[in-house]
Design a protein around this motif. Structure first.
Motif, short mmCIF file in Angstrom:
data_model
loop_
_atom_site.label_atom_id
_atom_site.label_comp_id
_atom_site.label_asym_id
_atom_site.label_seq_id
_atom_site.Cartn_x
_atom_site.Cartn_y
_atom_site.Cartn_z
N MET A 306 0.77 -1.04 0.01
CA MET A 306 -0.04 0.06 0.07
C MET A 306 0.87 1.37 0.05
SD MET A 306 -2.60 1.49 2.89
CE MET A 306 -1.30 1.56 4.06
N LEU A 307 1.80 1.26 0.78
CA LEU A 307 2.66 2.62 0.75
C LEU A 307 3.71 2.80 -0.16
CD1 LEU A 307 3.41 2.37 4.68
CD2 LEU A 307 1.90 3.84 3.76
N ASN A 308 4.10 1.85 -0.84
CA ASN A 308 5.35 1.96 -1.91
C ASN A 308 4.57 2.98 -3.04
OD1 ASN A 308 7.28 0.54 -0.77
ND2 ASN A 308 6.75 -1.40 -1.52
N PRO A 309 3.35 2.64 -3.60
CA PRO A 309 3.20 3.50 -4.76
C PRO A 309 2.85 5.16 -3.97
CG PRO A 309 1.40 1.97 -3.92
CD PRO A 309 2.49 1.55 -3.48
N ILE A 310 2.50 5.10 -2.78
CA ILE A 310 2.08 6.52 -2.03
C ILE A 310 3.56 7.19 -2.08
CG2 ILE A 310 1.36 7.51 -0.19
CD1 ILE A 310 -0.73 5.34 0.21
N ILE A 311 4.41 6.32 -1.51
CA ILE A 311 5.89 6.90 -1.37
C ILE A 311 6.42 7.53 -2.58
CG2 ILE A 311 8.17 6.60 -0.73
CD1 ILE A 311 7.07 4.52 1.43
N TYR A 312 6.50 6.65 -3.64
CA TYR A 312 6.84 7.09 -4.76
C TYR A 312 5.99 8.13 -5.47
CZ TYR A 312 10.68 3.79 -4.65
OH TYR A 312 11.72 2.89 -4.20
N GLY A 313 4.59 8.14 -5.37
CA GLY A 313 3.78 9.10 -5.89
C GLY A 313 4.09 10.48 -5.35
N VAL A 314 4.42 10.35 -4.02
CA VAL A 314 4.66 11.80 -3.36
C VAL A 314 5.94 12.34 -3.41
CG1 VAL A 314 4.67 13.04 -1.02
CG2 VAL A 314 2.60 11.25 -1.43
N ARG A 315 7.00 11.30 -3.06
CA ARG A 315 8.39 11.88 -3.21
C ARG A 315 9.16 12.06 -4.64
NH1 ARG A 315 10.21 14.31 0.81
NH2 ARG A 315 12.13 13.78 0.33
N THR A 316 8.40 11.33 -5.50
CA THR A 316 9.10 11.29 -6.98
C THR A 316 8.30 12.60 -7.54
OG1 THR A 316 9.51 9.01 -6.62
CG2 THR A 316 9.79 10.25 -8.88
N LYS A 317 9.37 13.65 -8.27
CA LYS A 317 8.56 14.69 -8.77
C LYS A 317 8.03 14.16 -9.98
CE LYS A 317 9.80 19.28 -10.40
NZ LYS A 317 10.82 20.20 -10.61
N GLN A 318 8.73 13.47 -10.89
CA GLN A 318 8.20 13.06 -12.33
C GLN A 318 6.92 12.52 -12.31
OE1 GLN A 318 11.21 12.80 -11.33
NE2 GLN A 318 12.54 13.20 -12.82
N ILE A 319 6.42 11.35 -11.19
CA ILE A 319 5.50 10.89 -10.88
C ILE A 319 4.39 11.67 -10.45
CG2 ILE A 319 4.24 8.72 -9.86
CD1 ILE A 319 6.83 7.27 -9.99
N ARG A 320 4.75 12.38 -9.45
CA ARG A 320 3.65 13.46 -8.71
C ARG A 320 3.10 14.47 -9.85
NH1 ARG A 320 6.88 15.16 -5.21
NH2 ARG A 320 7.23 17.17 -6.13
N GLY A 321 3.95 14.91 -10.64
CA GLY A 321 3.38 15.85 -11.84
C GLY A 321 2.64 15.16 -12.75
N ARG A 322 2.93 14.00 -13.01
CA ARG A 322 2.14 13.34 -14.17
C ARG A 322 0.72 12.78 -13.33
NH1 ARG A 322 -0.61 11.65 -17.58
NH2 ARG A 322 0.10 10.66 -19.48
N VAL A 323 0.61 12.46 -12.26
CA VAL A 323 -0.69 12.12 -11.51
C VAL A 323 -1.47 13.39 -11.75
CG1 VAL A 323 -1.71 11.35 -9.23
CG2 VAL A 323 0.19 10.15 -10.33
N LEU A 324 -0.67 14.51 -11.02
CA LEU A 324 -1.90 15.69 -11.14
C LEU A 324 -2.34 16.07 -12.53
CD1 LEU A 324 0.53 17.80 -8.66
CD2 LEU A 324 -1.53 16.88 -8.17
N ARG A 325 -1.45 15.92 -13.48
CA ARG A 325 -1.80 16.27 -14.64
C ARG A 325 -3.03 15.20 -15.25
NH1 ARG A 325 3.64 16.70 -15.94
NH2 ARG A 325 3.64 14.66 -17.25
N LEU A 326 -2.77 14.05 -14.81
CA LEU A 326 -3.82 13.21 -15.16
C LEU A 326 -5.24 13.55 -14.51
CD1 LEU A 326 -4.39 10.34 -16.34
CD2 LEU A 326 -3.92 9.20 -14.14
N PHE A 327 -5.18 13.77 -13.09
CA PHE A 327 -6.66 14.32 -12.58
C PHE A 327 -6.93 15.59 -13.13
CE2 PHE A 327 -5.01 11.13 -9.62
CZ PHE A 327 -6.36 10.28 -9.41
N THR A 328 -5.94 16.55 -13.44
CA THR A 328 -6.40 17.96 -13.92
C THR A 328 -7.06 17.79 -15.27
OG1 THR A 328 -4.45 18.89 -12.70
CG2 THR A 328 -5.78 20.06 -14.48
N HIS A 329 -6.56 16.75 -16.07
CA HIS A 329 -7.30 16.69 -17.46
C HIS A 329 -8.34 15.83 -17.18
CE1 HIS A 329 -4.01 18.31 -19.57
NE2 HIS A 329 -2.98 17.27 -19.46
N LYS A 330 -8.77 15.25 -16.25
CA LYS A 330 -10.08 14.47 -16.10
C LYS A 330 -10.94 15.60 -15.46
CE LYS A 330 -8.71 9.60 -15.38
NZ LYS A 330 -8.92 8.41 -14.35
N GLY A 331 -10.57 16.44 -14.61
CA GLY A 331 -11.47 17.43 -14.14
C GLY A 331 -11.90 18.44 -15.04
N THR A 332 -11.11 18.69 -16.01
CA THR A 332 -11.61 19.69 -17.29
C THR A 332 -12.19 18.78 -18.25
OG1 THR A 332 -9.43 19.28 -18.35
CG2 THR A 332 -9.65 21.39 -16.65
#
Length: 332
Positions: A306-332
């Motif tokens: 459970m924690l590994n994807p959360i750790i890498y999603g929060v601590r890794t800039k490239q993954i965090r940015g891609r996740v934010l873009r993914l949800f931003t596009h879905k929101g728009t």
């Protein structure tokens, strides 16, 4: 010679007395009985809620990591390939025990066939060893990237990454392979009751009525290979990495470089530190209630998935940015 109980993913033993269980006369048990959380049967439905939640988060988080790395070409590199292998390993590990565990909690389906029990323990223990090997591979990747950055691209090419990944998988598969074969050859005449919600190597081994020293010593050998060699290699790698980081000229360079391996360090601590804690607790605190022990250990076994994807999603800039873009596009 009486064995001392210890707890590790590759060799788990529960502190219970066989004299407390009903004994039967059988040589080849057709089924085992998994008790779930002994003493807390009335609360199984409530206990299932956090376990089910952790499983859902693990599935969504690890599939998100796999999807993002696949879709983002800038992430097609050694570090993220190893991260994908880690995500697949976490999915298989959690799936090897969670569905049966939830069926015990929800439907009281405690029976598991002998073959299914051996298959479950093989999959769980082998992928636990594989996960440890992935952390070693990640440490090597970070070592080359920080200590010898000019050779990183030529050292860790795609074929080399593929060979390292194959070696990690083969090592885990082969190291644990003797477990089910040795367990299958022992006669069982004590009981077929396992006081936990999944089949663990030592939990099943202690039900055998034979000289089990071969299996026990081999379990210790696997324990040494994983906790001994892997942890030693990772510590040596990060000792060199930290020396290289703190030799950089500015504090900003320290922080930026350290940030590239902070995710791996967090996952490393989540995976190994509780194992050490539980191992020491067995040796020095033998009067821990069984239900508390089983509950906490099972929570711990699911936490890395459970924690590994959360750790890498929060601590890794490239993954965090891609996740934010993914949800931003879905929101728009």
């Amino acid at each position: 010679m009486q064995e001392r109980p210890f707890c590790l993913r590759v060799g788990h033993l529960l502190p219970y007395s066989m004299s407390d269980s009903n004994t039967t006369d059988f040589t080849n048990p057709s089924t085992f009985i998994l008790l779930g959380i002994p003493g807390l049967e009335a609360a199984h439905v409530w206990i299932s809620i956090p376990f089910c939640t952790m499983y859902v988060i693990a599935i969504l988080g690890n599939f998100t990591i796999l999807f993002i790395v696949k879709m983002e070409t800038s992430l097609h590199g050694p570090m993220y390939y190893f991260l994908c292998l880690l995500a697949v390993t976490d999915l298989i590990m959690s799936t090897s025990i969670l569905p049966k565990m939830l069926s015990i909690f929800w439907f009281s389906t405690r029976e598991i066939s002998f073959s299914a029990c051996l298959t479950q323990l093989y999959v769980f223990h082998s992928f636990s060893v594989i996960e440890s090997g992935i952390f070693v591979a990640m440490a090597f990747d970070r070592y080359v990237a920080i200590c010898d950055p000019l050779r990183h691209a030529t050292t860790l090419t795609n074929p080399v990454v593929a060979k390292i990944s194959l070696a990690v998988v083969l090592r885990g598969s082969m190291l644990v392979l003797p477990y089910p074969f040795l367990l299958r050859q022992w006669p069982y005449c004590r009981t077929n009751i396992i006081p936990q919600p999944y089949c663990g190597h030592m939990a099943v081994l202690k039900l055998a009525c034979a000289d089990i020293r071969i299996s026990s010593y081999y379990g210790l050998f696997v324990l040494f290979c994983v906790m001994g060699l892997d942890v030693t290699f990772i510590i040596l790698s990060y000792t060199q990495i930290l020396r290289a980081i703190f030799s950089l000229p500015t504090k900003d360079a320290h922080l930026k470089t350290l940030g590239t391996c902070s995710s791996h360090l967090c996952s490393f601590l989540v995976f190994y530190i509780p194992d050490l804690f539980f191992s020491l607790s067995y040796r020095f605190h033998q009067n821990v209630p069984l239900h508390f022990h089983v509950l906490i250990v099972n929570v711990y076994y699911l936490m890395p998935s459970m924690l590994n994807p959360i750790i890498y999603g929060v601590r890794t800039k490239q993954i965090r940015g891609r996740v934010l873009r993914l949800f931003t596009h879905k929101g728009t």
